[in-house]
Design a protein around this motif. Structure first.
Motif, PDB file in Angstrom:
ATOM      1  N   GLN A   1     -13.788   7.014  75.832  1.00 29.28           N
ATOM      2  CA  GLN A   1     -12.648   6.214  75.376  1.00 29.28           C
ATOM      3  C   GLN A   1     -11.405   6.906  75.908  1.00 29.28           C
ATOM      4  N   ALA A   2     -10.617   6.181  76.694  1.00 25.07           N
ATOM      5  CA  ALA A   2      -9.573   6.814  77.491  1.00 25.07           C
ATOM      6  C   ALA A   2      -8.571   7.602  76.651  1.00 25.07           C
ATOM      7  N   PHE A   3      -8.155   7.063  75.513  1.00 25.82           N
ATOM      8  CA  PHE A   3      -7.168   7.771  74.698  1.00 25.82           C
ATOM      9  C   PHE A   3      -7.761   9.050  74.106  1.00 25.82           C
ATOM     10  N   GLU A   4      -9.050   9.015  73.765  1.00 27.44           N
ATOM     11  CA  GLU A   4      -9.703  10.224  73.264  1.00 27.44           C
ATOM     12  C   GLU A   4      -9.816  11.270  74.367  1.00 27.44           C
ATOM     13  N   VAL A   5     -10.090  10.817  75.582  1.00 31.48           N
ATOM     14  CA  VAL A   5     -10.137  11.751  76.711  1.00 31.48           C
ATOM     15  C   VAL A   5      -8.764  12.400  76.917  1.00 31.48           C
ATOM     16  N   LEU A   6      -7.690  11.596  76.852  1.00 34.86           N
ATOM     17  CA  LEU A   6      -6.346  12.149  77.031  1.00 34.86           C
ATOM     18  C   LEU A   6      -5.979  13.124  75.911  1.00 34.86           C
ATOM     19  N   LYS A   7      -6.511  12.911  74.718  1.00 34.20           N
ATOM     20  CA  LYS A   7      -6.262  13.855  73.619  1.00 34.20           C
ATOM     21  C   LYS A   7      -6.936  15.204  73.875  1.00 34.20           C
ATOM     22  N   SER A   8      -7.997  15.197  74.693  1.00 34.27           N
ATOM     23  CA  SER A   8      -8.724  16.446  74.969  1.00 34.27           C
ATOM     24  C   SER A   8      -8.116  17.251  76.106  1.00 34.27           C
ATOM     25  N   VAL A   9      -7.072  16.727  76.755  1.00 37.01           N
ATOM     26  CA  VAL A   9      -6.457  17.426  77.896  1.00 37.01           C
ATOM     27  C   VAL A   9      -5.827  18.737  77.421  1.00 37.01           C
ATOM     28  N   ASP A  10      -6.235  19.852  78.037  1.00 38.34           N
ATOM     29  CA  ASP A  10      -5.666  21.154  77.664  1.00 38.34           C
ATOM     30  C   ASP A  10      -4.997  21.871  78.837  1.00 38.34           C
ATOM     31  N   ALA A  11      -4.937  21.210  80.004  1.00 39.58           N
ATOM     32  CA  ALA A  11      -4.240  21.782  81.154  1.00 39.58           C
ATOM     33  C   ALA A  11      -3.847  20.661  82.109  1.00 39.58           C
ATOM     34  N   VAL A  12      -2.595  20.719  82.581  1.00 42.10           N
ATOM     35  CA  VAL A  12      -2.081  19.729  83.532  1.00 42.10           C
ATOM     36  C   VAL A  12      -1.466  20.489  84.704  1.00 42.10           C
TER      37      VAL A  12
END
Length: 463
Positions: A413-424
Motif C-alpha cells: 500500500q503506497a502510503f504505508e510504504v512511504l511511511k516506512s521511508v527512513d532515508a532519502v
C-alpha cells in the motif's frame, strides 16, 4: 488563427473555450535487422468546450473555417443546454486562471533539424549495436518518436494564448538467451525539447549498451525468497511509485470518486522525510517530458506540493474540481488531441531530494535489495495498492551491492510504504519520460526522485 477564433467566440454569460491544435507526429522503429515503421502523421482541428449550469458541452471539428467552427460552437452549446438538470447535487462554477501571451518550450538542437534519414539511421544503429554486444543477444530493437504541437486558445473568460510544444522519446530493447531462459533489458529517454534534451543525460550508444547488459546480467541468476524486505529504490522505481501508486489517487476527479486520498488533506500520510510534488516545469531538470506551460482549459499551471514533510497538502485540479474544493486550479487539465476533452492528469511527479548521500544509504543497509527500473508491467488502484515488476535487482549485504537476482515483483500500500521511508538521497533523476500515461487518453508525463530506503513486500520464490 488567433484572430479567427476571436471572431467566432460567442459573447455569452457562461464559459466557452476554443482550442486549436495542429500536431505532427513521427515514429521510426527498427527491429531484428528490419525497418518496422517510418511514419509521419498530421492532425489539425478545433475543439469547443462550454460550461452551462453544471454541465459541460463539448464538440470538435477539422473544418478550419468560420462556418465550420461556428457549427461546432452551436453543437457544444446545445449539448450543454440539453444536459441541464441531469447533474445532481450542488453546482460549482469553474474557477479559471486565464493564460495570455505566447508560450514556448526550450528546444536545444530541434528535432526538425534532423532528417528522416538521420532518424531511421539512429534506430538502425542502436538495434545493431545492441545485437553486436554478445552472441547471447537474440533480439534487439529501437524506437524513436516525436510530437510537435502548436496550439491556440481563446475564451470568453480571458484566455488568449499560443503554445508551442515538442516531446521526443527514444527506446533501446534487448532480449538475451543462454538456451534455457530468456531475459529482457531496456533503456529509454523521454524529453520536452530537442535532441539536446533527449540525449542530454545518456547517448544512444550508452542506452544500447545498458539495455544489452541488463538482459545479459540476469541470465542464470537466482530468484530470492519472497517476504518483507528493506530495499533501496533507484529513482526509476521512486518515479513509478510517485506516479502510479500515489499520483493517480490525488487527481481530484478520482478523489471525488472515493480514492484512498479522499479526506486526507492535512493528515500524515508518509515519513517526515517525504515531500512529493507535481511540477509543470521543474527546475531540477531542463526538458522533463511532462512539461506543461499552460493546460488545455487555458489555465496557467502551478507547482503543487501534494505531500510536504509527510503531510498531504493538495490534490491535482482542473477548473471545476478547484471550485468544488474551494482552491485555485493547478493547471492539470490536459487533452491529447483536439478531439479529446480535457481531464485531470499529472505532469512531472516526483519525490524531492533529501540530504543523505546515496553511498551512505547503501552503506548503512546491512541486508536488503537494491531495485531499479520497471519491468514486466504492473498495476495500482484507487486504494493505493500496487504491484510492479522490477527490471534490475541486486542483493545488498553488509552495506555493499552484491550479485544480481531476478524474477522480482514489489507490492504494498503506497502510503504505508512511504511511511516506512527512513532515508532519502541527495541525488535526483527523472526516469519515466518515454511512453505515455494511459488514463482514458494518452498523456506525456515524467516522474522520478532520489534514491530512497523503505520496506516493501517482495514476490519471489516460495519455500
Amino acid at each position: 488563427m488567433i484572430e479567427l477564433l476571436k471572431s467566432v467566440v460567442p459573447a455569452v454569460s457562461y464559459p466557452v473555450l476554443l482550442r486549436y491544435h495542429a500536431r505532427t507526429s513521427r515514429v521510426f522503429s527498427f527491429s531484428n535487422g528490419k525497418l518496422k515503421e517510418a511514419s509521419t502523421k498530421k492532425l489539425t482541428g478545433v475543439s469547443v468546450r462550454v460550461w452551462y449550469e453544471g454541465v459541460w458541452g463539448f464538440a470538435s471539428t477539422s473544418i478550419m473555417t468560420k462556418a465550420g467552427i461556428s457549427k461546432a460552437i452551436e453543437s457544444a452549446i446545445d449539448a450543454a443546454r440539453k444536459g441541464k438538470g441531469v447533474k445532481s447535487g450542488e453546482i460549482y462554477k469553474p474557477i479559471f486562471k486565464p493564460a495570455r501571451g505566447e508560450f514556448k518550450i526550450i528546444e536545444t538542437d530541434p528535432v526538425e533539424n534532423h532528417t528522416v534519414d538521420e532518424k531511421i539511421d539512429l534506430v538502425r544503429k542502436t538495434a545493431e549495436k545492441i545485437k553486436n554486444v554478445s552472441e547471447k543477444i537474440v533480439s534487439s530493437s529501437s524506437t524513436y518518436m516525436e510530437l510537435i504541437d502548436n496550439k491556440t486558445m481563446v475564451s470568453n473568460y480571458g484566455v488568449e494564448a499560443t503554445y508551442y510544444d515538442v516531446k521526443a522519446d527514444f527506446r533501446a530493447i534487448a532480449f538475451a538467451s543462454d538456451g534455457n531462459e530468456m531475459e529482457l533489458g531496456y533503456a529509454s529517454s523521454g524529453a520536452t525539447g530537442g535532441w539536446g534534451e533527449l540525449f542530454g543525460d545518456k547517448s544512444w550508444e550508452e542506452m544500447a549498451e545498458e539495455a544489452a547488459k541488463i538482459a545479459l546480467d540476469k541470465l542464470g541468476r537466482k530468484t530470492p525468497e519472497g517476504g518483507i524486505y528493506t530495499v533501496v529504490l533507484h529513482p526509476s522505481l521512486v518515479g513509478v511509485l510517485a506516479h502510479e501508486a500515489i499520483g493517480h489517487t490525488v487527481e481530484a476527479d478520482f478523489v471525488l470518486a472515493g480514492s484512498a486520498a479522499k479526506g486526507m488533506i492535512g493528515k500524515k500520510v508518509a515519513s517526515d522525510l517525504v515531500t512529493l510534488i507535481d511540477d509543470p516545469n521543474p527546475e531540477l531538470r531542463t526538458g522533463a517530458s511532462g512539461i506543461v506551460l499552460i493546460d488545455d482549459e487555458g489555465n496557467l499551471t502551478k507547482k503543487v506540493y501534494v505531500i510536504r514533510n509527510g503531510i498531504m497538502e493538495s490534490y491535482l485540479h482542473d477548473a471545476e474540481t478547484a471550485a468544488v474544493f474551494g482552491v485555485e486550479p493547478t493547471g492539470n487539465a490536459r487533452a491529447f488531441t483536439y478531439s479529446d476533452e480535457p481531464i485531470i492528469r499529472m505532469r512531472n511527479t516526483y519525490i524531492a531530494p533529501g540530504e543523505t548521500p546515496v553511498e551512505e544509504i547503501i552503506g548503512t543497509t546491512k541486508e536488503g535489495l537494491y531495485l531499479k527500473g520497471l519491468g514486466g508491467g504492473g498495476q495500482a488502484d484507487a486504494n493505493a495498492e500496487f504491484m510492479f515488476g522490477v527490471l534490475e535487482a541486486y542483493e545488498i549485504k553488509n552495506g555493499k551491492i552484491g550479485e544480481p537476482v531476478k524474477g522480482i515483483t514489489i507490492s504494498g500500500q503506497a502510503f504505508e510504504v512511504l511511511k516506512s521511508v527512513d532515508a532519502v538521497g541527495n541525488d535526483f533523476e527523472f526516469t519515466l519520460g518515454a511512453g505515455y500515461c494511459g488514463k482514458f487518453q494518452p498523456a506525456k508525463v515524467d516522474a522520478g526522485g532520489p534514491h530512497i530506503r523503505c520496506k516493501v513486500k517482495i514476490g519471489g520464490e516460495q519455500k
